[in-house]
Structures are given as C-alpha cells and as structure tokens.
Design a protein around this motif. Structure first.
Motif, PDB file in Angstrom:
ATOM      1  N   GLU A  56      11.411   5.695   0.477  1.00 28.74           N
ATOM      2  CA  GLU A  56       9.985   6.255  -0.488  1.00 28.74           C
ATOM      3  C   GLU A  56       8.430   5.793  -0.352  1.00 28.74           C
ATOM      4  OE1 GLU A  56      11.000   8.705  -2.736  1.00 28.74           O
ATOM      5  OE2 GLU A  56      13.146   8.989  -1.981  1.00 28.74           O
ATOM      6  N   LYS A  57       8.248   7.251  -0.977  1.00 22.01           N
ATOM      7  CA  LYS A  57       6.233   6.838  -0.500  1.00 22.01           C
ATOM      8  C   LYS A  57       5.955   5.427  -1.744  1.00 22.01           C
ATOM      9  CE  LYS A  57       3.342   9.965  -1.903  1.00 22.01           C
ATOM     10  NZ  LYS A  57       2.052  11.364  -1.547  1.00 22.01           N
ATOM     11  N   GLY A  58       4.965   5.357  -1.303  1.00 23.84           N
ATOM     12  CA  GLY A  58       4.337   4.514  -2.421  1.00 23.84           C
ATOM     13  C   GLY A  58       3.551   5.282  -3.555  1.00 23.84           C
ATOM     14  N   TYR A 114       7.760   1.485   8.079  1.00 27.14           N
ATOM     15  CA  TYR A 114       8.569   2.141   9.060  1.00 27.14           C
ATOM     16  C   TYR A 114       7.431   3.050  10.162  1.00 27.14           C
ATOM     17  CZ  TYR A 114      11.419   5.904  10.186  1.00 27.14           C
ATOM     18  OH  TYR A 114      12.646   6.729  11.157  1.00 27.14           O
ATOM     19  N   PHE A 115       6.312   3.741  10.029  1.00 29.56           N
ATOM     20  CA  PHE A 115       6.081   4.177  10.603  1.00 29.56           C
ATOM     21  C   PHE A 115       5.117   3.410  11.571  1.00 29.56           C
ATOM     22  CE2 PHE A 115       5.462   8.279   8.007  1.00 29.56           C
ATOM     23  CZ  PHE A 115       6.344   8.697   8.821  1.00 29.56           C
ATOM     24  N   SER A 116       4.157   2.296  11.197  1.00 30.27           N
ATOM     25  CA  SER A 116       3.873   1.144  11.932  1.00 30.27           C
ATOM     26  C   SER A 116       4.909   1.033  12.886  1.00 30.27           C
ATOM     27  CB  SER A 116       3.582   0.221  11.537  1.00 30.27           C
ATOM     28  OG  SER A 116       2.133   0.505  10.165  1.00 30.27           O
ATOM     29  N   ASN A 176       0.890   4.972  -5.193  1.00 28.99           N
ATOM     30  CA  ASN A 176      -0.256   5.071  -4.900  1.00 28.99           C
ATOM     31  C   ASN A 176      -1.240   4.689  -3.209  1.00 28.99           C
ATOM     32  OD1 ASN A 176      -1.956   5.017  -8.090  1.00 28.99           O
ATOM     33  ND2 ASN A 176      -0.955   2.902  -7.840  1.00 28.99           N
ATOM     34  N   ALA A 177       0.250   5.681  -2.618  1.00 31.78           N
ATOM     35  CA  ALA A 177      -0.055   6.107  -1.294  1.00 31.78           C
ATOM     36  C   ALA A 177      -1.604   6.552  -1.241  1.00 31.78           C
ATOM     37  CB  ALA A 177       1.035   6.900  -1.543  1.00 31.78           C
ATOM     38  N   PRO A 178      -1.837   6.210  -0.169  1.00 30.10           N
ATOM     39  CA  PRO A 178      -3.196   6.864   0.231  1.00 30.10           C
ATOM     40  C   PRO A 178      -3.301   7.717   1.506  1.00 30.10           C
ATOM     41  CG  PRO A 178      -3.860   4.467   1.247  1.00 30.10           C
ATOM     42  CD  PRO A 178      -2.650   4.799   0.482  1.00 30.10           C
ATOM     43  N   CYS A 179      -2.272   9.019   0.914  1.00 34.26           N
ATOM     44  CA  CYS A 179      -2.350   9.852   2.205  1.00 34.26           C
ATOM     45  C   CYS A 179      -3.388   9.938   2.840  1.00 34.26           C
ATOM     46  CB  CYS A 179      -1.375  10.934   1.670  1.00 34.26           C
ATOM     47  SG  CYS A 179       0.261  10.229   0.283  1.00 34.26           S
ATOM     48  N   ASP A 180      -4.470  10.685   1.795  1.00 30.82           N
ATOM     49  CA  ASP A 180      -5.510  11.556   2.426  1.00 30.82           C
ATOM     50  C   ASP A 180      -6.544  10.830   3.315  1.00 30.82           C
ATOM     51  OD1 ASP A 180      -6.676   9.635   0.232  1.00 30.82           O
ATOM     52  OD2 ASP A 180      -8.146  10.588   0.021  1.00 30.82           O
ATOM     53  N   LYS A 181      -6.235   9.571   3.181  1.00 26.13           N
ATOM     54  CA  LYS A 181      -6.888   8.747   4.299  1.00 26.13           C
ATOM     55  C   LYS A 181      -6.037   8.081   5.679  1.00 26.13           C
ATOM     56  CE  LYS A 181      -8.362   5.405   1.315  1.00 26.13           C
ATOM     57  NZ  LYS A 181      -9.145   4.527   1.049  1.00 26.13           N
ATOM     58  N   CYS A 182      -4.746   8.465   5.829  1.00 26.45           N
ATOM     59  CA  CYS A 182      -3.562   7.699   6.098  1.00 26.45           C
ATOM     60  C   CYS A 182      -3.906   8.236   7.749  1.00 26.45           C
ATOM     61  CB  CYS A 182      -2.734   7.972   5.526  1.00 26.45           C
ATOM     62  SG  CYS A 182      -0.717   7.714   6.551  1.00 26.45           S
ATOM     63  N   VAL A 183      -3.190   7.251   8.472  1.00 24.83           N
ATOM     64  CA  VAL A 183      -3.457   7.666  10.327  1.00 24.83           C
ATOM     65  C   VAL A 183      -1.704   8.095  10.489  1.00 24.83           C
ATOM     66  CG1 VAL A 183      -4.762   6.307  11.619  1.00 24.83           C
ATOM     67  CG2 VAL A 183      -3.081   6.102  10.243  1.00 24.83           C
ATOM     68  N   PHE A 184      -1.084   7.863   9.714  1.00 27.24           N
ATOM     69  CA  PHE A 184       0.447   9.278   9.552  1.00 27.24           C
ATOM     70  C   PHE A 184       0.752  10.119   9.351  1.00 27.24           C
ATOM     71  CE2 PHE A 184       0.757   4.242  10.313  1.00 27.24           C
ATOM     72  CZ  PHE A 184       1.352   3.905  11.868  1.00 27.24           C
ATOM     73  N   ALA A 185      -0.396  10.910   8.042  1.00 25.49           N
ATOM     74  CA  ALA A 185       0.008  11.443   7.780  1.00 25.49           C
ATOM     75  C   ALA A 185       0.324  13.380   8.247  1.00 25.49           C
ATOM     76  CB  ALA A 185      -1.281  12.901   7.025  1.00 25.49           C
ATOM     77  N   GLU A 186       0.380  13.065   9.210  1.00 25.92           N
ATOM     78  CA  GLU A 186       0.819  14.238   9.715  1.00 25.92           C
ATOM     79  C   GLU A 186       2.500  14.312  10.168  1.00 25.92           C
ATOM     80  OE1 GLU A 186      -0.010  16.272  13.734  1.00 25.92           O
ATOM     81  OE2 GLU A 186      -1.904  15.820  12.756  1.00 25.92           O
ATOM     82  N   MET A 187       2.503  13.116  10.787  1.00 28.77           N
ATOM     83  CA  MET A 187       3.673  12.784  10.760  1.00 28.77           C
ATOM     84  C   MET A 187       4.962  12.581  10.206  1.00 28.77           C
ATOM     85  SD  MET A 187       4.024   9.180  13.565  1.00 28.77           S
ATOM     86  CE  MET A 187       2.990   9.165  14.262  1.00 28.77           C
ATOM     87  N   CYS A 188       4.430  12.023   8.832  1.00 28.34           N
ATOM     88  CA  CYS A 188       4.716  11.517   7.256  1.00 28.34           C
ATOM     89  C   CYS A 188       5.426  13.244   6.622  1.00 28.34           C
ATOM     90  CB  CYS A 188       3.669  10.642   6.557  1.00 28.34           C
ATOM     91  SG  CYS A 188       4.803  10.284   5.092  1.00 28.34           S
ATOM     92  N   GLU A 189       4.252  13.869   6.881  1.00 29.04           N
ATOM     93  CA  GLU A 189       4.978  15.325   6.501  1.00 29.04           C
ATOM     94  C   GLU A 189       5.931  16.514   7.339  1.00 29.04           C
ATOM     95  OE1 GLU A 189       4.160  18.132   3.848  1.00 29.04           O
ATOM     96  OE2 GLU A 189       3.176  16.801   3.886  1.00 29.04           O
ATOM     97  N   ILE A 194       1.006  -1.355   0.008  1.00 22.93           N
ATOM     98  CA  ILE A 194       0.387  -0.081  -0.509  1.00 22.93           C
ATOM     99  C   ILE A 194       0.718   1.617   0.204  1.00 22.93           C
ATOM    100  CG2 ILE A 194      -2.029   1.130   1.600  1.00 22.93           C
ATOM    101  CD1 ILE A 194      -2.913  -1.370   2.846  1.00 22.93           C
ATOM    102  N   CYS A 195       1.605   1.235   1.046  1.00 20.80           N
ATOM    103  CA  CYS A 195       3.040   2.202   0.989  1.00 20.80           C
ATOM    104  C   CYS A 195       4.454   1.550   2.460  1.00 20.80           C
ATOM    105  CB  CYS A 195       2.120   3.228   1.436  1.00 20.80           C
ATOM    106  SG  CYS A 195       3.201   4.985   1.734  1.00 20.80           S
ATOM    107  N   PRO A 196       5.134   1.823   1.404  1.00 17.71           N
ATOM    108  CA  PRO A 196       6.398   2.017   2.136  1.00 17.71           C
ATOM    109  C   PRO A 196       6.490   2.472   3.651  1.00 17.71           C
ATOM    110  CG  PRO A 196       6.991   1.362  -0.037  1.00 17.71           C
ATOM    111  CD  PRO A 196       5.799   2.159   0.043  1.00 17.71           C
ATOM    112  N   ARG A 197       5.785   4.125   3.441  1.00 13.44           N
ATOM    113  CA  ARG A 197       6.133   4.412   4.427  1.00 13.44           C
ATOM    114  C   ARG A 197       5.403   3.705   5.940  1.00 13.44           C
ATOM    115  NH1 ARG A 197       6.747  10.547   2.672  1.00 13.44           N
ATOM    116  NH2 ARG A 197       8.717  10.067   1.901  1.00 13.44           N
ATOM    117  N   LEU A 198       4.404   3.068   5.436  1.00 15.06           N
ATOM    118  CA  LEU A 198       3.301   2.596   6.965  1.00 15.06           C
ATOM    119  C   LEU A 198       3.924   1.752   7.826  1.00 15.06           C
ATOM    120  CD1 LEU A 198       0.370   2.240   4.547  1.00 15.06           C
ATOM    121  CD2 LEU A 198       0.322   3.680   6.035  1.00 15.06           C
TER     122      LEU A 198
END
Ligand code: SF4
Length: 290
Positions: free
Chosen positions: A261-263, A23-25, A265-278, A17-21
């Motif tokens: 790197e982000k995926g 990392y943050f998880s 088709n990373a679903p950033c708009d509904k991601c719980v880590f959006a703030e942290m990622c930014e 879905i997104c490799p950064r998920l």
C-alpha cells in the motif's frame, strides 16, 4: 536457510517515506537525481561534503586525514577568510569524490550551483549573517567527540544474520563506545531527531554490534542536520530497535515481490516513480476491480 533478500539500511528509511518506493527502487534501481531536482541534489552533496570537513573550521584532525588543517594560512588571515577558504577547498574536491553521482550533470550547471552555494554560505560567514558558521563553531557534544577521537568516514557494514548492509556516514570509536553519526541535508525537526532517523540509527546500531562483537552495545547516536548546523544526540531505545526489525521484515517481503500500500504521507507530487505507480494502480484496478 538464511534469507536471500538483501536489504540496505537506506531501504528502511525509504519505507517510512512510502513503502512503494522500496518496491520501485528494487525493480528500477533508480537512484540519484529526480528530474527538475538537480539543483537540490547537487546542493545536498555539497552540504554533505562540508559536514565531513567541519573539523577544518577549527584546525582539528580527523582519523584518516593525512595532516591537520592549519588554523590560518597566515597570521593576517581573518576567521571569515579562513572559513571561506575551507568552504572553497571542500567544494573543489566534490566533483572527484562524487564522480558517479554527478556523471549526468552538465559541467556548466554544476559550476553555477557551486558558485551560488559558495556565495550563499560565504554571506553567512560575514559578521551580519554569521548564524550558520556561528552555530557550526559552537561547542557541542558531537564536536567534542570528533575532536577527541576523530571518526571513520562512510564505514560499511554487512550482517549475514539480518541480511542487511549499510554505510554509516561517521563512526566514532572511544575507549568505551562505538557511536554512529548520520549527516542529513534535509529539514531539521524542532526538537530531537525525526522518527526515520531514529530507525536508521537503530539499524546501524545492530550492524555495529554484530561487527564489533557481543560485548558492544550502541546506546546513542548523532544526527547532523547540516543545513541548519544542528547537531542532535539521541538515545537508541528498545522500541527503535523493535521498529527497525519490524520494518526490515516488511522491506524483505516487498523486495521479494509483494506490492505494498502507499504510505500515509507519500510525497507523490515529487516522486520519480509517480507514472509507474499510477500505471500499476490502474492495472490492479482493472484486474481486481480495486
Ligand atoms: S507515487 Fe506516491 S505512492 Fe507511488 S511510490 Fe511515489 S510516493 Fe509512493
């Protein structure tokens, strides 16, 4: 020396879905409900539990059931009433089975979602909108296997060799085969199964083969897209295994501390880590001018 980084099969799916998920998880241990998605989260749990109890629509028995479900409570009970009773019974136990996952859910809200869920599903069991139940009841390969051999629920496995663990939703054992089966509550593809589901099945196949011994080769698996009552069989191919192993290596690197790197088709708009990622992105840009 064996790798110390432990990976779960679900990390591989997350990576796709997104490799950064991943990392943050690993850093935040944030599982479960995203804010504003509580209803969808509860519905997924209810659907999943229903998938574990489909055999009750037919009066069949699963491996660890204490006793078979009677086909009808009385001679006068119609098919619809029976289906409604199975749905009611299944949904009733959910709060206790998923106590941990539902610990932050308000009781009233849970009841409301549950009522809506039962109402919607019951509507689809009447003769006009009987599509879902009709499909659930239609003969299919998975159903035949479950009826003949039963299944073990949430079979947990661990491979020291791969440093990977996982718990497959249903494990069916026939005389010749061990077959993994996954329940998915999301969207169903038009044909076959999603790529991420093939990778996940391949990862389970490798765990099963290690647990059951060298002579076991897992050749196929099933995905139940329960929302659409679609039961899809898929072959576990060499390329799925190769991809699962490749992703496993990448996940280990990420869990070891590498920020990916982000995926695509990373679903950033509904991601719980959006703030942290930014924040992390801004920090890296400041440091390295990226
Ligand atoms: S915000 Fe986007 S890039 Fe960051 S972890 Fe979430 S999905 Fe991935």
């Amino acid at each position: 020396m064996k790798s110390q980084v432990k990976v779960k099969v679900s990390d591989l799916t997350r990576y796709l879905i997104c490799p950064r998920l991943v990392y943050f998880s690993a850093k935040e241990h944030h599982e479960g409900m995203a804010k504003g998605k509580e209803r969808g989260f509860i519905e997924s749990i209810l659907l999943k539990e229903l998938a574990f109890n489909l055999h009750k629509f037919y009066g069949e028995r699963k491996e660890d059931d204490p006793e078979p479900e009677p086909e009808a409570e009385s001679e006068t009970e119609t098919e619809e009433e029976h289906a409604k009773r199975v749905i009611d019974d299944t949904v009733d136990g959910v709060e206790m089975i998923y106590k941990e996952e539902l610990k932050d859910v308000e009781k009233d809200f849970f009841e409301e979602v549950k009522e809506d869920f039962i109402r919607n599903l019951s509507m689809s069991t009447n003769t006009e909108n009987g599509d879902w139940l009709e499909k659930v009841r239609t003969e299919n390969g998975l159903l035949e296997l479950e009826n003949a051999y039963g299944y073990e629920r949430e079979h947990a496995m661990l491979s020291e060799k791969l440093s990977m663990s996982g718990s497959v939703d249903k494990l069916i054992r026939t005389e010749e085969e061990v077959i993994p089966c996954m329940i998915k509550t999301g969207k169903c593809p038009e044909y076959s199964v999603w790529k991420s589901d093939r990778v996940q099945l391949a990862a389970y196949a490798m765990l099963i083969e290690e647990e059951f011994g060298f002579e076991t080769t897992v050749k196929r698996g099933f995905v139940e897209y329960i929302r659409n009552a679609e039961f899809r069989e898929t072959q576990i191919r060499r390329r799925d295994r190769a991809l699962a192993l490749q992703i496993l290596k990448r996940v280990k690197r990420i869990k070891g501390g590498v920020f990916p790197e982000k995926g695509g088709n990373a679903p950033c708009d509904k991601c719980v880590f959006a703030e942290m990622c930014e924040t992390r992105k801004t920090l890296l840009s400041t440091l390295f001018g990226k």
